[in-house]
Scaffold this motif. Structure first.
Motif, mmCIF file in Angstrom:
data_model
loop_
_atom_site.group_PDB
_atom_site.id
_atom_site.type_symbol
_atom_site.label_atom_id
_atom_site.label_comp_id
_atom_site.label_asym_id
_atom_site.label_seq_id
_atom_site.Cartn_x
_atom_site.Cartn_y
_atom_site.Cartn_z
ATOM 1 N N ASP A 123 -6.809 4.866 8.349
ATOM 2 C CA ASP A 123 -7.510 3.620 8.644
ATOM 3 C C ASP A 123 -8.957 3.964 8.982
ATOM 4 O O ASP A 123 -9.363 5.136 8.970
ATOM 5 C CB ASP A 123 -6.805 2.828 9.741
ATOM 6 N N ILE A 162 0.785 -1.235 0.000
ATOM 7 C CA ILE A 162 0.000 0.000 0.000
ATOM 8 C C ILE A 162 0.817 1.285 0.000
ATOM 9 O O ILE A 162 0.279 2.349 -0.326
ATOM 10 C CB ILE A 162 -0.960 0.016 1.211
ATOM 11 N N VAL A 188 -6.418 9.631 3.234
ATOM 12 C CA VAL A 188 -6.015 8.230 3.424
ATOM 13 C C VAL A 188 -5.757 8.000 4.910
ATOM 14 O O VAL A 188 -4.845 8.594 5.492
ATOM 15 C CB VAL A 188 -4.751 7.890 2.615
ATOM 16 N N PRO A 211 0.400 4.953 8.756
ATOM 17 C CA PRO A 211 0.294 3.576 8.248
ATOM 18 C C PRO A 211 0.868 2.501 9.163
ATOM 19 O O PRO A 211 0.401 1.361 9.136
ATOM 20 C CB PRO A 211 1.083 3.635 6.928
ATOM 21 N N ILE A 234 -0.427 4.958 -1.380
ATOM 22 C CA ILE A 234 -0.799 5.988 -0.406
ATOM 23 C C ILE A 234 -0.247 7.346 -0.815
ATOM 24 O O ILE A 234 -0.955 8.363 -0.787
ATOM 25 C CB ILE A 234 -0.290 5.602 0.997
ATOM 26 N N LEU A 259 -7.943 0.222 6.016
ATOM 27 C CA LEU A 259 -7.536 1.287 5.110
ATOM 28 C C LEU A 259 -8.767 1.863 4.437
ATOM 29 O O LEU A 259 -9.665 1.122 4.020
ATOM 30 C CB LEU A 259 -6.574 0.732 4.042
ATOM 31 N N TRP A 308 -1.846 0.663 11.164
ATOM 32 C CA TRP A 308 -3.101 0.295 10.519
ATOM 33 C C TRP A 308 -3.387 -1.197 10.513
ATOM 34 O O TRP A 308 -2.501 -2.012 10.313
ATOM 35 C CB TRP A 308 -3.114 0.770 9.069
#
Length: 268
Positions: free
Chosen positions: A236, A220, A234, A243, A224, A249, A246
């Protein structure tokens, strides 16, 4: 020491992605069955994944010998100096690749400390290079991506990664899918999260979400950067923008992010 703001870094990443893409296109075009190994439940690796990752590391290391690497196939290589790490998924969509489904990508990101700064997602069969640098916008080849207006929920085409076999939380994904299906124009699960997150920035999808599927950082990270630079929010599903923390997402235009978030987290 590598300067993440240097224009040579993104050029190197793009060159590495194209070289890896050539390897994947060669494998995809073979008439024989593609040999693979199982790393775990529904987790496959081919000679082409491994060769592509070695090629990316070799190209980037020659231009920027001090950087570290986090690769899906090779694991962690500490930086020789500084705190720049190149994050690699050499073949995002291996299952598609094995079945000759023409939807997979090369994904390369850069992280300085804990901050994602660069993202390159390359679709070799279409020769499409999606890329972004933090604070400098997102691009398809040389064209800067515009920020399209947010569509109402009833017109949105949403992408997701669904779990399967022993890989993920099927029950959670099904609950969220059931909540979303009556509200949107369509839901797709094409099979390359990096590409689909980048496509949310491009506008081919209006949003991307996933919770039950197990997505690793290399799946990801590049997407992102591209989605954020294209104007998407962007996080969670709890709203956390970091990130590293997370387990879910959500990628969407700011005008729709909170609406989708409520719909998904309030699923009984």
């Amino acid at each position: 020491m590598t300067d993440p703001t240097s224009p040579t870094l993104i050029t190197t990443l793009q060159r590495a992605a194209r070289a890896a893409g050539e390897i994947l296109c060669e494998g995809y075009g073979t008439t024989d069955a593609i040999d693979f190994e199982c790393k775990g439940a529904s987790d496959f690796v081919t000679h082409y994944d491994q060769a592509a990752e070695r090629t990316i590391i070799d190209i980037v290391h020659r231009a920027h010998p001090e950087v570290g690497f986090l690769g899906e196939e090779t694991g962690t290589t500490p930086a020789q100096a500084g705190n720049v790490t190149v994050i690699i998924d050499p073949l995002d969509g291996t299952n598609n690749f094995l079945h000759r489904v023409p939807h997979f990508s090369v994904s390369i990101a850069v992280r300085e400390g804990t901050t994602l700064t660069h993202g390159v997602v390359y679709q070799p069969l279409l020769d499409e290079m999606l890329w972004a640098i933090r604070g400098q916008g997102a691009f398809l080849d040389e064209r800067r991506l515009p920020t399209p207006p947010a569509k109402p929920l009833t017109e949105m085409l949403v992408s997701t990664s669904l779990p399967y076999h022993e890989k993920g939380d099927c029950a959670t994904s099904l609950r969220q899918l059931t909540a979303l299906m009556p509200e949107v124009a369509g839901i797709r699960t094409p099979g390359s999260a990096a590409l689909e997150i980048a496509y949310a920035g491009l506008g081919r999808f209006d949003a991307f979400w996933s919770q039950g599927a197990r997505l690793e950082l290399w799946d990801i990270a590049a997407g992102i950067v591209i989605a954020r630079e294209a104007g998407c929010t962007v996080t969670d599903l709890a709203g956390d923008p970091e990130p590293a923390n997370w387990e879910s997402l959500l990628v969407a235009r700011p005008e729709r992010h909170a609406e989708l978030q409520r719909l998904l987290i309030e699923t009984p």
